[in-house]
Design an enzyme around this catalytic site. Structure first.
Site, short mmCIF file in Angstrom:
data_model
loop_
_atom_site.label_atom_id
_atom_site.label_comp_id
_atom_site.label_asym_id
_atom_site.label_seq_id
_atom_site.Cartn_x
_atom_site.Cartn_y
_atom_site.Cartn_z
N LYS A 293 36.97 45.40 48.89
CA LYS A 293 38.17 46.01 48.28
C LYS A 293 38.11 47.54 48.31
O LYS A 293 39.12 48.20 48.54
CB LYS A 293 38.34 45.52 46.84
N ASP A 340 46.06 42.28 41.91
CA ASP A 340 45.32 41.76 40.74
C ASP A 340 45.84 42.39 39.44
O ASP A 340 45.93 41.73 38.42
CB ASP A 340 43.82 42.07 40.85
P1 NAP Z 1 31.58 42.10 39.60
O1 NAP Z 1 32.23 43.35 40.02
O2 NAP Z 1 30.30 41.70 40.24
O3 NAP Z 1 31.31 42.21 38.00
C1 NAP Z 1 30.61 41.20 37.33
C2 NAP Z 1 30.65 41.48 35.82
O4 NAP Z 1 30.08 40.34 35.16
C3 NAP Z 1 29.84 42.70 35.39
O5 NAP Z 1 30.49 43.30 34.30
C4 NAP Z 1 28.51 42.06 34.96
O6 NAP Z 1 27.81 42.82 34.01
C5 NAP Z 1 29.01 40.79 34.32
N1 NAP Z 1 28.01 39.74 34.24
C6 NAP Z 1 27.50 39.03 35.27
N2 NAP Z 1 26.61 38.13 34.80
C7 NAP Z 1 26.55 38.29 33.46
C8 NAP Z 1 25.83 37.65 32.42
N3 NAP Z 1 24.98 36.65 32.68
N4 NAP Z 1 26.05 38.03 31.15
C9 NAP Z 1 26.91 39.03 30.86
N5 NAP Z 1 27.63 39.69 31.80
C10 NAP Z 1 27.45 39.30 33.10
O7 NAP Z 1 32.55 40.85 39.76
P2 NAP Z 1 34.16 40.83 39.71
O8 NAP Z 1 34.72 41.01 41.07
O9 NAP Z 1 34.63 41.73 38.64
O10 NAP Z 1 34.43 39.31 39.31
C11 NAP Z 1 34.03 38.83 38.05
C12 NAP Z 1 34.68 37.50 37.76
O11 NAP Z 1 36.10 37.66 37.68
C13 NAP Z 1 34.49 36.47 38.88
O12 NAP Z 1 33.31 35.76 38.67
C14 NAP Z 1 35.72 35.60 38.78
O13 NAP Z 1 35.45 34.46 38.01
C15 NAP Z 1 36.72 36.48 38.06
N6 NAP Z 1 37.86 36.78 38.96
C16 NAP Z 1 38.97 36.05 38.82
C17 NAP Z 1 40.07 36.30 39.62
C18 NAP Z 1 41.31 35.48 39.46
O14 NAP Z 1 42.22 35.65 40.26
N7 NAP Z 1 41.37 34.62 38.48
C19 NAP Z 1 40.02 37.32 40.57
C20 NAP Z 1 38.85 38.07 40.68
C21 NAP Z 1 37.78 37.79 39.87
P3 NAP Z 1 26.74 43.93 34.44
O15 NAP Z 1 27.52 45.18 34.67
O16 NAP Z 1 25.81 44.02 33.29
O17 NAP Z 1 26.08 43.42 35.69
#
Ligand code: NAP
Length: 528
Positions: A293, A340
């Protein structure tokens, strides 16, 4: 016409004929019998004689990725038997013709496919090889190699566009999938599709059911516009299913494909430069997801392309529109969007039945400071909401809050352990906590404490609280169940997923998106 051919390894006559009948029922119009392991001529004779469809007979030697250890003369004998029993075509390797020139007599040139396969990668002298295939006394030239990257597909398409005779040009492996689906667009002699995942005869073959239903084989023609999701990994993306279903439903002449692009800016840039420039592909739009992205935004900016304001603010583009209007100089104009943010805002406002302007009356807890957290913070702060960012790594929450605080609304950070003390109106989980397979986890679960302080088990959710989990697999996460138990309103991640995809569809086609159809596809795939 491009044939849809199902290759079948012949183990026994009954098994081969049963498979061939199934292939015919599922829409194949040609069978390739792989007689690599046929132990005698009578098996070959019976299989070809009883085939429900015209067939190709192939006895591939081990040196070219097949399973036959027979010497050239015996392989030729088996092929002659197949031809004399009525096989429509015999496939013989260019290499075999060079080693065993008599093999040319096994079938008249009009019934001969001459082929070359490279499982290690792109043949070093690809175009020289194609010209040797074209010079052979055969009616069909076939070249197949393992794609080193998605860009190899463009060379396969170029070979088809410039063909001198009926041609098969395919790339193997995950990165080669698009060459298999788009063979029809470029007028290939055939594409191969397996009967099932376990019955593929070459890496990366798509099943016939996926080819016809998921990838719209029957609708593809020379003018079909091409769309795709750019990601790494991309194999499990649901986007092809929902966008192709939307194209089907609206009768839009498009096909949407998974596009595996390695995770670096250089790979993304090289992909864009090759794919956008290749006019006959009619590449018209892309979804962009992890890890590209930010690369997409950087690339569009380097090209001076128009990028919508909020995508700039978020620092990420998830949708590219490629306008191929003939009046545009250079042939293609790129525009970047982030669907998004609108999906997050619209999921909330439609649930609360408010306009975006009313968000300034709400305190919102954004859990997570990754890509999705950042999008939620940017969107909500833009409309004046008061946002509290909770993140496991506190420094990321601090940085995110500092970046967006004061632009329109107030943005502060708080310790993740304090989430259960929060008195916000809206909670949005943007972390992956609770996602399949760790479905027993919730961001509300007690955090391990370094001090002896006790943790409240839940925030004070009430009937007016809204809890939004962006995780969509499973549709009903543990967090949503916890919220529902308190009577709070809930939104699942499918809502956001469908909304962002629906907006992409509208940007690409100019048509209203069939959101209900798209939602049903997501729900049914998640229920599998
Ligand atoms: P990302 O940039 O990798 O961010 C992941 C986030 O999750 C970070 O804030 C991370 O915290 C936190 N995290 C991961 N494991 C954790 C744990 N065990 N305990 C507490 N915090 C934890 O990922 P992203 O692209 O934002 O996506 C995140 C989620 O959003 C995806 O898994 C998906 O389910 C959801 N999503 C949904 C849609 C939709 O259309 N519905 C679209 C995109 C994403 P740290 O900073 O501490 O690592």
């Amino acid at each position: 016409m491009t044939h849809l051919c199902v290759p079948i390894f012949v183990h026994t006559v009954e098994q081969a004929i049963s498979d061939a009948v199934q292939a015919a029922e599922r829409g194949a119009d040609l069978i390739e019998f792989r007689i690599d392991m046929a132990s005698n001529e009578s098996i070959v004779r019976d299989v070809v004689a009883r085939s429900p469809l015209p067939c190709i007979a192939t006895c591939r030697p081990e040196r070219e990725g097949g399973q036959s250890a027979y010497p050239d003369d015996y392989r030729t004998t088996l092929l002659v038997t197949a031809r004399s029993t009525g096989a429509a075509y015999c496939d013989v390797e260019l290499e075999t013709l060079r080693r065993w020139p008599d093999a040319v007599n096994l079938a008249p040139p009009s019934r001969l496919i001459v082929s070359a396969h490279d499982f290690a990668g792109r043949p070093a002298k690809l175009y020289g090889l194609v010209s040797d295939l074209n010079a052979a006394p055969a009616s069909v030239a076939k070249v197949v190699w393992t794609a080193r990257s998605i860009r190899d597909n463009i060379e396969a398409f170029e070979i088809l566009v410039n063909r001198q005779r009926s041609t098969i040009a395919l790339c193997m492996g995950e990165a080669g999938l698009i060459s298999r689906v788009l063979a029809k667009k470029f007028g290939a002699f055939l594409t191969f599709a397996s009967l099932s995942q376990s019955q593929e005869t070459a890496p990366g073959q798509v099943t016939i059911d996926d080819l016809k239903r998921l990838y719209r084989w029957d609708a593809i023609n020379a003018n079909t516009k091409v769309y795709g999701v750019v990601a790494s990994p991309v194999r499990h993306s649901m986007s092809p299913a929902i966008h192709n279903a939307a194209f089907d439903h609206t009768g839009f002449d498009g096909v949407y494909l998974p596009m595996l692009v390695e995770p670096s800016y250089e790979s993304f840039k090289a992909f864009m430069e090759t794919f956008v420039a290749f006019e006959p592909l009619h590449l018209s739009g892309l979804s962009v997801t992890i890890p590209h992205k930010e690369n997409a935004l950087r690339y569009l900016q380097s090209k001076g392309a128009e990028v919508e304001d909020l995508a700039l603010r978020i620092g990420a583009v998830n949708t590219i529109v490629i306008d191929r209007d003939a009046s545009v100089s250079g042939g293609a104009q790129l525009r970047g969007f982030n669907t998004d943010y609108a999906a997050i805002l619209d999921s909330i406002t439609s649930k609360l039945n408010i306009t975006r302007d009313r968000l300034k009356d709400y305190r919102v807890a954004v859990i997570g400071a990754g890509g999705t957290g950042r999008t939620a913070v940017a969107a909500l702060a833009h409309y004046g909401a008061t946002v509290v960012v909770y993140n496991r790594t506190k420094e990321r929450a601090d940085a995110l809050a500092a970046e967006f605080d004061g632009r329109s609304g107030k943005v502060v950070s708080a310790r993740f352990e304090k989430l259960c003390d929060s008195c916000c109106h809206i909670f949005i989980n943007t972390t992956s906590v609770g996602m399949h397979p760790k479905v027993d986890e919730s961001p509300l679960d007690p955090v391990e404490q370094t001090s002896a302080s006790s943790v409240e088990p839940r925030p004070a959710f009430g009937l007016d609280t809204l809890v939004f989990d962006t995780v969509y697999n499973p549709p009903q996460t543990k967090l949503l169940k916890q919220a529902a138990e308190t009577g709070a309103k809930t939104i699942g991640g499918i809502e956001m997923f469908v909304r962002q995809a629906a907006r992409q569809f509208e940007l690409w086609t100019g048509l209203p998106a069939p959101a209900d159809v798209m939602r049903r596809i997501v729900e049914s795939r998640l229920a599998r």
